[in-house]
Design an enzyme around this catalytic site. Sequence first.
Site, PDB file in Angstrom:
ATOM      1  N   ARG A  28       0.821  -1.220   0.000  1.00  0.00           N
ATOM      2  CA  ARG A  28       0.000   0.000   0.000  1.00  0.00           C
ATOM      3  C   ARG A  28       0.853   1.267   0.000  1.00  0.00           C
ATOM      4  NH1 ARG A  28      -5.523  -0.460   1.591  1.00  0.00           N
ATOM      5  NH2 ARG A  28      -5.452   1.722   2.167  1.00  0.00           N
ATOM      6  N   TRP A  74       2.763   6.097   1.530  1.00  0.00           N
ATOM      7  CA  TRP A  74       2.831   6.464   0.112  1.00  0.00           C
ATOM      8  C   TRP A  74       2.592   7.959   0.116  1.00  0.00           C
ATOM      9  CZ3 TRP A  74       4.203   4.256  -4.357  1.00  0.00           C
ATOM     10  CH2 TRP A  74       3.805   4.851  -5.557  1.00  0.00           C
ATOM     11  N   ASN A 100      -4.039   7.866   7.001  1.00  0.00           N
ATOM     12  CA  ASN A 100      -4.127   7.483   5.592  1.00  0.00           C
ATOM     13  C   ASN A 100      -5.121   8.435   4.948  1.00  0.00           C
ATOM     14  OD1 ASN A 100      -4.328   6.102   3.157  1.00  0.00           O
ATOM     15  ND2 ASN A 100      -5.758   4.575   3.964  1.00  0.00           N
ATOM     16  N   GLY A 101      -4.784   9.014   3.797  1.00  0.00           N
ATOM     17  CA  GLY A 101      -5.706   9.941   3.139  1.00  0.00           C
ATOM     18  C   GLY A 101      -5.141  11.346   3.135  1.00  0.00           C
ATOM     19  N   GLU A 477      -5.520   3.896 -25.843  1.00  0.00           N
ATOM     20  CA  GLU A 477      -5.271   3.297 -24.531  1.00  0.00           C
ATOM     21  C   GLU A 477      -5.955   1.928 -24.430  1.00  0.00           C
ATOM     22  OE1 GLU A 477      -3.286   3.507 -22.314  1.00  0.00           O
ATOM     23  OE2 GLU A 477      -4.158   2.663 -20.502  1.00  0.00           O
ATOM     24  N   GLU A 484      -1.274  -5.625 -24.037  1.00  0.00           N
ATOM     25  CA  GLU A 484      -0.219  -5.890 -23.056  1.00  0.00           C
ATOM     26  C   GLU A 484      -0.559  -7.017 -22.087  1.00  0.00           C
ATOM     27  OE1 GLU A 484       0.920  -2.775 -20.246  1.00  0.00           O
ATOM     28  OE2 GLU A 484      -1.074  -1.938 -20.316  1.00  0.00           O
ATOM     29  N   HIS A 500      -9.255   4.783 -45.530  1.00  0.00           N
ATOM     30  CA  HIS A 500      -7.988   5.068 -46.207  1.00  0.00           C
ATOM     31  C   HIS A 500      -7.039   3.875 -46.128  1.00  0.00           C
ATOM     32  CE1 HIS A 500      -9.219   9.176 -46.901  1.00  0.00           C
ATOM     33  NE2 HIS A 500      -9.643   9.217 -45.647  1.00  0.00           N
ATOM     34  N   LYS A 598       6.949  -2.783 -14.570  1.00  0.00           N
ATOM     35  CA  LYS A 598       6.090  -1.684 -14.119  1.00  0.00           C
ATOM     36  C   LYS A 598       6.752  -0.334 -14.363  1.00  0.00           C
ATOM     37  CE  LYS A 598       2.560   0.230 -12.195  1.00  0.00           C
ATOM     38  NZ  LYS A 598       1.428   0.416 -13.126  1.00  0.00           N
TER      39      LYS A 598
HETATM   40  C1  AGP Z   1       0.739   0.746 -19.490  1.00  0.00           C
HETATM   41  O1  AGP Z   1      -0.204  -0.056 -18.923  1.00  0.00           O
HETATM   42  C2  AGP Z   1       2.127   0.564 -19.072  1.00  0.00           C
HETATM   43  N1  AGP Z   1       2.342   0.224 -17.756  1.00  0.00           N
HETATM   44  C3  AGP Z   1       3.103   1.579 -19.663  1.00  0.00           C
HETATM   45  O2  AGP Z   1       2.705   1.954 -20.938  1.00  0.00           O
HETATM   46  C4  AGP Z   1       3.401   2.832 -18.838  1.00  0.00           C
HETATM   47  O3  AGP Z   1       2.319   3.713 -18.883  1.00  0.00           O
HETATM   48  C5  AGP Z   1       4.665   3.496 -19.369  1.00  0.00           C
HETATM   49  O4  AGP Z   1       5.751   2.613 -19.251  1.00  0.00           O
HETATM   50  C6  AGP Z   1       4.984   4.795 -18.685  1.00  0.00           C
HETATM   51  O5  AGP Z   1       5.190   4.618 -17.332  1.00  0.00           O
HETATM   52  P1  AGP Z   1       5.166   5.831 -16.346  1.00  0.00           P
HETATM   53  O6  AGP Z   1       3.795   6.405 -16.363  1.00  0.00           O
HETATM   54  O7  AGP Z   1       5.546   5.263 -15.028  1.00  0.00           O
HETATM   55  O8  AGP Z   1       6.160   6.823 -16.865  1.00  0.00           O
END
Ligand code: AGP
Length: 603
Positions: A28, A74, A100-101, A477, A484, A500, A598
């Site tokens: 968290r 956080w 928290n908050g 998006e 992904e 096109h 991530k």
């Molecule tokens: C999307 O789901 C991804 N995790 C990826 O495109 C991500 O948004 C991108 O790597 C940028 O990351 P950031 O926002 O931490 O800079």
Amino acid sequence: MCGIVGFVGQEAGALPFIFDGLKRLEYRGYDSAGIALALPEGIVLRKSKGKITLLQEVLGSLPPGPCGIGHTRWATHGRPTDQNAHPHTDCHGEIATVHNGIIENFQELRDELMADGHQFSSDTDTEVIPHLLEAYGGNQDLVLAVRRAEERLKGAYAFLAVSSHEPDKVVAVRRTSPLLIGLGQGENYLASDFSAFLAATRRAVVLENGDLAVVTPTSYTVMDSEGHSVTRPEIEVDWDIAQAERGGYQHFMLKEIMEQPEAWSDCLLGRLDGDRVVVEELGLSREEWAAVSRIQIVAAGTAYHAGLIGKALIERLARITVTVDVASEFRYQDPLVEPGTLVIAISQSGETADTLACVRMAREMGRKTYAITNTVGSTLARESDDVVYTHAGPEIAVASTKAYTTQILVLSLIALALAEIRGMPRPDIVRGLREVPALGATVLSRMDPVKAFAQKLAQNRDVFYVGRGMDWALCMEGQLKLKEISYIHAEAYAAGELKHGTLALIEEGTPVVAVITETAIVDKTLSNVLEVKARGGEVWGIVAGQLPKNIPIDHRIDLPLAHPLTSLVLAAVPLQLLAYWAAVFRGEDVDQPRNLAKSVTVE
Ligand code: AGP
């Protein structure tokens, strides 16, 4: 979004329990952590920047104690430092709190308390709580002081308070942010979620909004916001610990999708005042915003897609030219960034290497840089001239969801602030934004058709997403989410571009997702939808609530009635869930998709 833990029981119980609970809550928040024990001789406090393992190093020979509180943070207000780590105490070290908050009116309270001689030692909003408790006689009657302090605090939060004068109780308050009591034998626990105490008990009480609870080793009492004693049902939790960390959801991604109404309200908290945006809450002064003549957005992946929506919002509402570039491209294109340009970098993590490189370049050019990020203390936040936080809370799943929608909300706030400063206020949209968290909950309650669609979609190899204007940006998006985590090939097209070239790929049964929230140009989008249908494509529409029932699509996912410029945040939810369920039906590893990380901290 932070993790909080409390313990009240027998001698020697508090320290091991709280430390173990914090480890379980680390997902968290993990930028700093701390523990306070309430002992008759005073509050004993240990805290440290960084992960819980670093806290262990400073615990030393802390007496284990019968009562205490802990926190894993956080950051929202104030960087992740030892001083800003919770718990925070009053001037005399007799009262400690974890929180928290967000305390929305903390600055006003802090000024008032400082004028009365209170000494603050952190930059956090939280620290006003122990000082308020001190001011209201918390060292004599903690419960009464908490009740009085509560009347002064504005925001969405939960907090725990202990006093060295009453080391036999923890006082807890819930205002929106989650808080639970765990019921043990001769000891009781408090936590922001079940995982903190599941190893000790499965019996729990979920506090409701406005509740104040007084917890001792052998009892607990709950009072509602009116001060009346109330009974909250005791429940038996049958989750395992891993499930509890995910709030009972199968994956973090689903949890984070479901958390969006809460994340949206945290993101907007304190930033709207009546029909206006609170410009001062957006990192730049009115004068600085007024001096902006152009905007350059840089970002990667999902954050780039949020930037595309930001461009449309700022250009339409404030009439300022905005360019948006993928960070990895921008940095090598010898870009032209004119004087007067504000360079906005968007990044959930604040650590994306390409985005950081763009900010460094812009600064070398002498341009002002501004970060939109979810991570306080990140490199991006530190290296940009100014920063605004999305307040989405930690995002664990690789696929970004709540960070994306809060980025759109922040960009909406910026567009509205600029519009107002330039003499074109839009109170109608501000009112629309205010409704977004509640509408989000409605959207989430109507998602069964999306699951059914995902089951069908999971068998396909290719999917197309079409829309116009901001709907096209949403489609970008939507297709990224699907690719992904489900590994299905997906492409997004501006609906008018189909004929096109791409229309050649549409054949009998090809699934096409049409996003239709741009109500002003709905006829144009629908004529493209008809082109798809004429070639046998099967069209699934994510449709703004105000559009007529008889539009020519095969399957309709209706959004609730909302302001057209806020429907787009809502439309992101079915797109996320579509990808999520498709990946689940295909049996993929939703939270950790292959080949992806991530945070992309290398080029
Ligand atoms: C999307 O789901 C991804 N995790 C990826 O495109 C991500 O948004 C991108 O790597 C940028 O990351 P950031 O926002 O931490 O800079």
